[in-house]
Write a protein that holds these residues in place. Structure first.
Motif, PDB file in Angstrom:
ATOM      1  N   GLU A  46      94.660  79.253 -26.346  1.00  0.00           N
ATOM      2  CA  GLU A  46      93.843  78.877 -25.026  1.00  0.00           C
ATOM      3  C   GLU A  46      94.470  77.532 -24.683  1.00  0.00           C
ATOM      4  O   GLU A  46      94.696  77.179 -23.300  1.00  0.00           O
ATOM      5  N   CYS A  47      95.166  76.686 -25.715  1.00  0.00           N
ATOM      6  CA  CYS A  47      95.709  75.355 -25.490  1.00  0.00           C
ATOM      7  C   CYS A  47      96.962  75.691 -24.601  1.00  0.00           C
ATOM      8  O   CYS A  47      97.289  74.581 -23.912  1.00  0.00           O
ATOM      9  N   CYS A  54      88.462  81.863 -17.462  1.00  0.00           N
ATOM     10  CA  CYS A  54      89.936  81.436 -17.569  1.00  0.00           C
ATOM     11  C   CYS A  54      89.984  80.111 -18.872  1.00  0.00           C
ATOM     12  O   CYS A  54      88.741  80.516 -19.772  1.00  0.00           O
ATOM     13  N   SER A  55      90.703  79.600 -18.924  1.00  0.00           N
ATOM     14  CA  SER A  55      90.735  78.426 -20.120  1.00  0.00           C
ATOM     15  C   SER A  55      89.832  77.405 -19.492  1.00  0.00           C
ATOM     16  O   SER A  55      89.543  77.208 -18.368  1.00  0.00           O
ATOM     17  N   VAL A  56      89.970  76.082 -20.341  1.00  0.00           N
ATOM     18  CA  VAL A  56      89.493  74.712 -19.716  1.00  0.00           C
ATOM     19  C   VAL A  56      90.247  74.109 -18.653  1.00  0.00           C
ATOM     20  O   VAL A  56      89.948  73.420 -18.061  1.00  0.00           O
ATOM     21  N   HIS A  57      91.550  74.623 -18.743  1.00  0.00           N
ATOM     22  CA  HIS A  57      92.475  74.108 -17.622  1.00  0.00           C
ATOM     23  C   HIS A  57      92.215  74.599 -16.266  1.00  0.00           C
ATOM     24  O   HIS A  57      92.343  75.707 -16.228  1.00  0.00           O
ATOM     25  N   PRO A  91      89.291  72.345 -30.268  1.00  0.00           N
ATOM     26  CA  PRO A  91      90.805  71.300 -30.487  1.00  0.00           C
ATOM     27  C   PRO A  91      90.717  70.536 -29.292  1.00  0.00           C
ATOM     28  O   PRO A  91      90.358  70.913 -27.987  1.00  0.00           O
ATOM     29  N   GLN A  92      91.414  69.157 -29.504  1.00  0.00           N
ATOM     30  CA  GLN A  92      91.363  68.260 -28.538  1.00  0.00           C
ATOM     31  C   GLN A  92      92.002  68.834 -27.164  1.00  0.00           C
ATOM     32  O   GLN A  92      91.699  68.510 -26.038  1.00  0.00           O
ATOM     33  N   GLY A  93      93.037  69.525 -27.374  1.00  0.00           N
ATOM     34  CA  GLY A  93      93.980  70.134 -26.119  1.00  0.00           C
ATOM     35  C   GLY A  93      92.883  71.260 -25.356  1.00  0.00           C
ATOM     36  O   GLY A  93      93.273  71.729 -24.300  1.00  0.00           O
ATOM     37  N   LEU A  94      91.755  71.542 -25.832  1.00  0.00           N
ATOM     38  CA  LEU A  94      90.711  72.240 -24.977  1.00  0.00           C
ATOM     39  C   LEU A  94      89.479  71.714 -24.533  1.00  0.00           C
ATOM     40  O   LEU A  94      88.625  72.405 -24.326  1.00  0.00           O
TER      41      LEU A  94
END
Length: 435
Positions: free
Chosen positions: A104-105, A136-139, A169-172
């Motif tokens: 997902e990142c 969706c993802s966090v983005h 993870p930080q990217g999420l």
């Protein structure tokens, strides 16, 4: 005005069937006609009657001997997990941390999100699914790609930017403020555009702090007509960890209740291990438990008590879903095949009429959208699936001895997949054969 007349065997449900012989619960036309005008169903019934109502030069498509049903509806799946499907792991939390979160990142990149969105919608159409409820993802980029592709295909879709500010993870990770602001922006950009519905989407209580849950509650108050989607009671380790993170709550369901997130448009993925108290609260609030059978079996999460929850004195509303990529198939036919087996293991019976009701009108009712999708009723949207019960040599051989409609439906459910989807119509437009 574009007008089309489809001919074939028609099947659409009026209500949930009470038994295998409950013919009053559905419409079935052996030689049926379906008149479509500008993406809506204008007339339905015997072919001769519907033909008489149509213009003399109406374009006709003959799907005989195939079945024409409302398009399938998938109540819970993860758009960014197409490349996570079929990943080997022991259980839910290991699977999330090892495969899902790293994948997902990648959805921070617009190009990747747009590429996967194209494949995602191709697979839905190939499998006869015309509406889905997706994470969706966090983005925000992922939500933009998801809804933009839905508009290109004119599909009625529900989705949301995931909110998660811990245990990933930080990217999420977003923050309570970012999750709130970006969700509001997704709503402004996409809700009501085309056939899009935005859902408020905290992934689950493990990945949201109390501050983010407060932000989610604020969104729910500001936008009371929106769907809310999250996860609930999928796995015993998940339940234990969640309750440790929210020690003041009575149980897992109570966490969401404390933030005002229960209600008739609240969709809770899995909900396998509910206590009687939790089931009562779900029932009282009209919240929906979404059964994801292939995922529950693949991750070893448990056996969803579909029949037991349905026949309670205070029944729980239920939807069914693939849960890609924890789920192992995009097909709602394969999904209901596994749902049938789960009920068998629980000593229950799930008859094929119930399965097709759940995939169509049942899921539409669970989404509070049965006035628009999920039936062949005049005035509703012409999202349709055409099913071929002799799509493979093995299915054709079995069809030689099939005598009744329920037997045919059960064959399709047990042996069918994307090959059994002869065509998929979205708002009256045939899409599968163009893929």
């Amino acid at each position: 005005m574009t007008t089309t007349l489809l001919r074939g065997r028609l099947l659409s449900f009026h209500r949930a069937p009470l038994s295998l012989t409950d013919s009053q619960s559905y419409l079935y036309e052996e030689d049926g006609g379906l008149l479509i005008e500008d993406g809506l169903i204008a007339a339905v019934g015997a072919y001769a009657d519907v033909k008489a109502k149509a213009a003399a030069d109406v374009a006709e498509i003959d799907h005989r001997p195939h079945l024409i049903l409302p398009g399938f509806i998938d109540m819970h799946l993860h758009f960014p997990q197409m490349q996570v499907i079929a990943s080997y792991a022991a259980n839910l939390l290991e699977w999330l941390n090892t495969y899902t979160f790293p994948e997902e990142c990648r959805f921070v990149e617009s190009a990747h999100a747009e590429r996967i969105a194209t494949h995602f919608y191709d697979e839905l159409i190939r499998h006869g699914t015309t509406t889905a409820v997706a994470y969706c993802s966090v983005h925000k980029t992922s939500a933009d790609a998801f809804f933009a592709e839905a508009m290109k295909r004119n599909m009625r879709m529900v989705g949301g930017k995931v909110m998660m500010d811990r245990n990933a993870p930080q990217g999420l990770l977003d923050t309570p403020e970012m999750g709130y602001d970006e969700t509001r922006q997704v709503i402004a950009d996409w809700h009501g555009k085309g056939r899009n519905h935005v859902a408020i989407t905290p992934r689950f209580a493990i990945t949201s702090t109390p501050a983010q849950m407060e932000a989610t509650a604020a969104l729910a108050r500001e936008f009371p007509d929106l769907h809310i989607q999250t996860h609930l009671s999928e796995n015993h380790d998940e339940i234990k960890f969640t309750c440790e993170l929210y020690p003041d709550a009575i149980d897992y369901t109570d966490i969401y209740a404390r933030y005002g997130l229960l209600g008739p448009k609240s969709l809770f993925g899995h909900a396998i291990h509910l206590s009687e108290r939790e089931a009562d609260v779900m029932s009282e609030t009209g919240s929906v438990a979404v059964h994801c059978p292939t995922s529950n079996l693949f991750l070893g999460s448990g056996l969803f008590p579909l029949k037991a929850l349905s026949r309670r004195e205070n029944p729980v509303r239920i939807g069914v879903a693939t849960d890609i990529g924890g789920g192992s198939s995009y097909s709602m036919l394969r999904t209901m095949d596994e749902a049938y087996k789960i009920q068998q293991l629980l000593g229950e019976r799930l008859n094929p009429l119930e399965s097709y009701y759940l995939m169509t009108r049942g899921n539409a009712e669970a989404l509070s959208l049965a006035d628009r999708i999920g039936t062949l009723d005049p005035g509703t949207e012409a999202d349709l699936v055409v099913l071929d019960a002799a799509a493979t040599p093995a299915m054709a051989l079995k069809m030689e001895v099939v005598k009744t409609l329920p037997e045919e439906l059960f064959l399709l459910q047990t042996m069918g997949d994307d090959r059994a989807i002869a065509e998929t119509y979205v708002a009256g437009v045939a899409l599968k054969k163009t893929l």
